[in-house]
Motif scaffolding. Structure first.
Motif, short mmCIF file in Angstrom:
data_model
loop_
_atom_site.label_atom_id
_atom_site.label_comp_id
_atom_site.label_asym_id
_atom_site.label_seq_id
_atom_site.Cartn_x
_atom_site.Cartn_y
_atom_site.Cartn_z
N ILE A 159 0.86 -1.19 0.00
CA ILE A 159 0.00 0.00 0.00
C ILE A 159 0.89 1.24 0.00
O ILE A 159 1.76 1.38 0.86
CB ILE A 159 -0.92 0.02 1.23
CG1 ILE A 159 -1.82 -1.23 1.23
CG2 ILE A 159 -1.77 1.29 1.25
CD1 ILE A 159 -2.68 -1.36 2.48
N ASN A 162 1.53 7.39 0.58
CA ASN A 162 0.64 8.55 0.42
C ASN A 162 -0.83 8.17 0.53
O ASN A 162 -1.68 9.00 0.85
CB ASN A 162 0.91 9.28 -0.90
CG ASN A 162 0.74 8.38 -2.11
OD1 ASN A 162 0.48 7.18 -1.98
ND2 ASN A 162 0.87 8.96 -3.31
N THR A 163 -1.18 6.89 0.30
CA THR A 163 -2.55 6.44 0.52
C THR A 163 -2.90 6.46 2.00
O THR A 163 -4.00 6.85 2.39
CB THR A 163 -2.73 5.01 -0.02
OG1 THR A 163 -2.52 5.01 -1.42
CG2 THR A 163 -4.13 4.48 0.28
N TYR A 167 -5.27 10.33 2.53
CA TYR A 167 -6.68 10.03 2.23
C TYR A 167 -7.51 9.98 3.50
O TYR A 167 -7.01 9.67 4.58
CB TYR A 167 -6.80 8.70 1.47
CG TYR A 167 -6.39 8.80 0.02
CD1 TYR A 167 -7.35 8.83 -0.99
CD2 TYR A 167 -5.05 8.89 -0.34
CE1 TYR A 167 -6.98 8.92 -2.32
CE2 TYR A 167 -4.67 8.98 -1.67
CZ TYR A 167 -5.64 9.00 -2.66
OH TYR A 167 -5.26 9.10 -3.97
N ASP A 171 -12.46 6.65 2.93
CA ASP A 171 -12.27 6.42 1.50
C ASP A 171 -11.41 5.19 1.24
O ASP A 171 -11.23 4.81 0.08
CB ASP A 171 -11.61 7.63 0.85
CG ASP A 171 -12.52 8.85 0.83
OD1 ASP A 171 -13.75 8.65 0.78
OD2 ASP A 171 -12.01 9.99 0.90
N LEU A 172 -10.89 4.58 2.30
CA LEU A 172 -10.02 3.43 2.16
C LEU A 172 -10.83 2.14 2.19
O LEU A 172 -11.90 2.07 2.80
CB LEU A 172 -9.00 3.41 3.30
CG LEU A 172 -8.15 4.67 3.49
CD1 LEU A 172 -7.25 4.52 4.72
CD2 LEU A 172 -7.32 4.97 2.25
N GLU A 176 -6.76 -1.33 3.70
CA GLU A 176 -6.10 -0.03 3.87
C GLU A 176 -6.47 0.60 5.21
O GLU A 176 -5.64 1.26 5.85
CB GLU A 176 -6.49 0.89 2.71
CG GLU A 176 -5.91 0.44 1.37
CD GLU A 176 -6.54 1.17 0.19
OE1 GLU A 176 -5.99 1.08 -0.91
OE2 GLU A 176 -7.61 1.81 0.38
N TYR A 180 -3.93 1.70 8.05
CA TYR A 180 -3.95 3.08 8.54
C TYR A 180 -3.89 3.11 10.07
O TYR A 180 -3.19 3.95 10.66
CB TYR A 180 -5.20 3.79 8.04
CG TYR A 180 -5.38 5.18 8.64
CD1 TYR A 180 -4.80 6.28 8.05
CD2 TYR A 180 -6.13 5.36 9.80
CE1 TYR A 180 -4.94 7.55 8.60
CE2 TYR A 180 -6.29 6.61 10.35
CZ TYR A 180 -5.70 7.70 9.76
OH TYR A 180 -5.84 8.94 10.32
N THR A 198 6.09 1.47 -0.71
CA THR A 198 5.08 0.43 -0.45
C THR A 198 5.60 -0.66 0.47
O THR A 198 4.98 -1.72 0.60
CB THR A 198 4.62 -0.22 -1.78
OG1 THR A 198 5.76 -0.80 -2.43
CG2 THR A 198 3.94 0.80 -2.69
#
Length: 498
Positions: A159, A162-163, A167, A171-172, A176, A180, A198
């Protein structure tokens, strides 16, 4: 830290999100049968496929409602007691849970016509709490190999950084979101400090012992409302069918805690404590049907065959999570970090449990007693979750890991004037090919009934035992605790002819 984080898990906001990761354990608990119902039914081990004449017997063979002589109604309450013993890396713990429940209520209406070859019909309506899901387990011990942080690090691999950093949480997708939570509480850092990175490395020091605790508390039920019809042909052949409506309401809190005193990571953060809390609500409904036949070749012998269709359930999960950590920075500073979210409503999904065949044999000795045997077969490898595109991995796992399972129930009853003495035995084979994950079940039961006038009161005691593995997390750190579960249940029923 532990108390503070639990206070955070009280939000009431709801949001739509991607499909959630569902485990085989979540599905199997809805597919495995449990011994519930009236006190007479439970006292005889549920061996009623060819006996009938009991409100819970229609769950085994719907033709059984034809054996009531008059209109009849029963209401049942049970005291459930579950004791779970856990063994985790040599440390033994135990937890108990007790629940009082009104678990059955139903009535049957009987109509006779002596001028017809179809000389008797019956209609019944019955509700059974087919699975009381209240339970509590606690496991603790020192794991010399794996940390809880591996769950978050493994999921994060692949992953982009920046994701996780740019975000909105909502929205994940599910994976994800899990990454997070670990990223936001410094459980891991990017291997390379670039937005497109990643690959990640854990901030929990390796090469030492990790003290871990896992507590799982669940409440809820899987209820079934059955509409039943049966008919008798010349008092020899008896046919019946059910249309069943199912209701599921489960709340599950599982909490994983870890601490370590390992050497600090040189030049970067070191995590010394982790708490991962999850609160999951599962609600939904579904339907199934039953078909059954009983033949009475001679007055004292009954032979039964019944089919129970798959149960099709449409379910929705709401999940609330929180992670708390304690870390020591490279300069010696100590910090607590918390990351949590309000409950998320995930997209609905469908569970299809396997169908079931039951063959039955009962010997009736005049009006003094009976002996009954039921043998059932259920192929758990047919269990499915839909939409298939979202659950390919778990469906593949269930196809390969689950197997056809045999269940045997034996029951006996003997009457002395107004008193009925009962006993039962039950063996339920594991749904797994390798039963370490979820072992065979062995159960015993007994009871007594007393008839006075048009009324009857029944009392039953039932015991069963099963061993199973319980992983703390679904990936990264799957070292299981060995759980031995002992159920001791007391059931009382009141019945009336009317």
């Amino acid at each position: 830290m532990k108390k503070y984080l639990l206070l955070l898990l009280t939000g009431i906001s709801f949001n739509s999100a991607w499909a959630q990761e569902t485990t085989a354990e979540d599905v199997i608990r809805l597919a495995v049968d449990n011994l519930t119902g009236t006190a007479r039914f439970r006292a005889m081990g549920g061996a009623f496929g060819a006996v009938g004449g009991d409100m819970s017997a229609i769950n085994v063979n719907p033709a059984g409602s034809i054996f009531f002589n008059n209109n009849f109604a029963t209401v049942t309450g049970s005291l459930y007691n579950a004791k779970n013993k856990s063994l985790y890396y040599g440390t033994a713990t135990h937890e108990t849970d007790s629940t009082l429940d009104l678990n059955q209520i139903g009535a049957v209406f009987v109509f006779k016509d002596t001028n017809s070859k179809w000389n008797k019909i019956a209609f019944a309506l019955n509700y059974d709490n087919v699975n009381n899901l209240n339970n509590a387990t606690f496991s603790a011990g020192t794991n010399p190999y794996n940390s809880i942080g591996n769950y978050f690090v493994n999921i994060a691999q692949g992953i982009p950084t920046n994701t996780l950093s740019n975000y909105s949480f909502y929205d994940l997708n599910f994976y994800e979101q899990q990454a997070y939570l670990g990223y936001d509480t410094y459980i891991f850092d990017p291997a390379v400090d670039t937005p497109g990175n990643t690959s990640y490395i854990s901030n929990i020091p390796a090469g030492g012992n990790y003290y871990q605790e896992n507590q799982v508390l669940s409440t809820g039920y899987n209820g079934k409302l059955s509409g039943n019809f049966s008919a008798a042909y010349k008092d020899i052949l008896f046919l019946g069918g059910n249309l069943n409506f199912h209701f599921v309401n489960i709340e599950k809190l599982f909490s994983v805690y870890e601490s370590n005193e390992n050497a600090l990571n040189p030049g970067r953060s070191t995590i010394t404590e982790v708490l991962f809390d999850n609160r999951l609500w599962t609600t939904g409904s579904g339907f199934s049907f039953n078909l059954g036949a009983i033949v009475k070749p001679i007055e004292s012998l009954r032979v039964g065959l019944a089919y129970e269709s798959p149960t099709w359930l449409r379910l929705t999960d709401e999940l609330q999570q929180g992670v708390g950590t304690n870390r020591i920075e490279s300069n010696g500073s100590n910090f607590d970090s918390y990351s949590y979210h309000d409950p998320i409503t995930y997209l609905p999904y469908t569970v299809q449990t396997p169908g079931k065949w039951t063959g039955s044999l009962a010997y009736i000795y005049k009006k003094r007693g009976l002996i009954s045997v039921d043998v059932s077969t259920k192929d758990y490898s047919n269990t499915r979750i839909k939409p298939k595109r979202d659950y390919n991995d778990i469906n593949r796992f269930m196809s390969n890991a689950l197997d056809n399972a045999i269940e045997v129930r034996v029951g006996a009853e003997y009457k002395i004037k107004q008193i009925s003495l009962r006993a039962g035995y039950r063996f339920d084979e594991s749904p797994y090919k390798v039963d370490q994950n979820f072992g065979d079940l062995t159960g015993y039961s007994g009871g007594i009934g007393y008839t006075f006038g048009e009324n009857r009161i029944d009392l039953a005691y039932s015991y069963d035992h099963r061993k199973m593995n319980q992983a703390f997390l679904s990936s990264g750190m799957t070292d299981p605790a060995r759980i031995s579960r002992y159920n001791n249940n007391i059931t009382i029923s009141y019945s009336i002819n009317f």
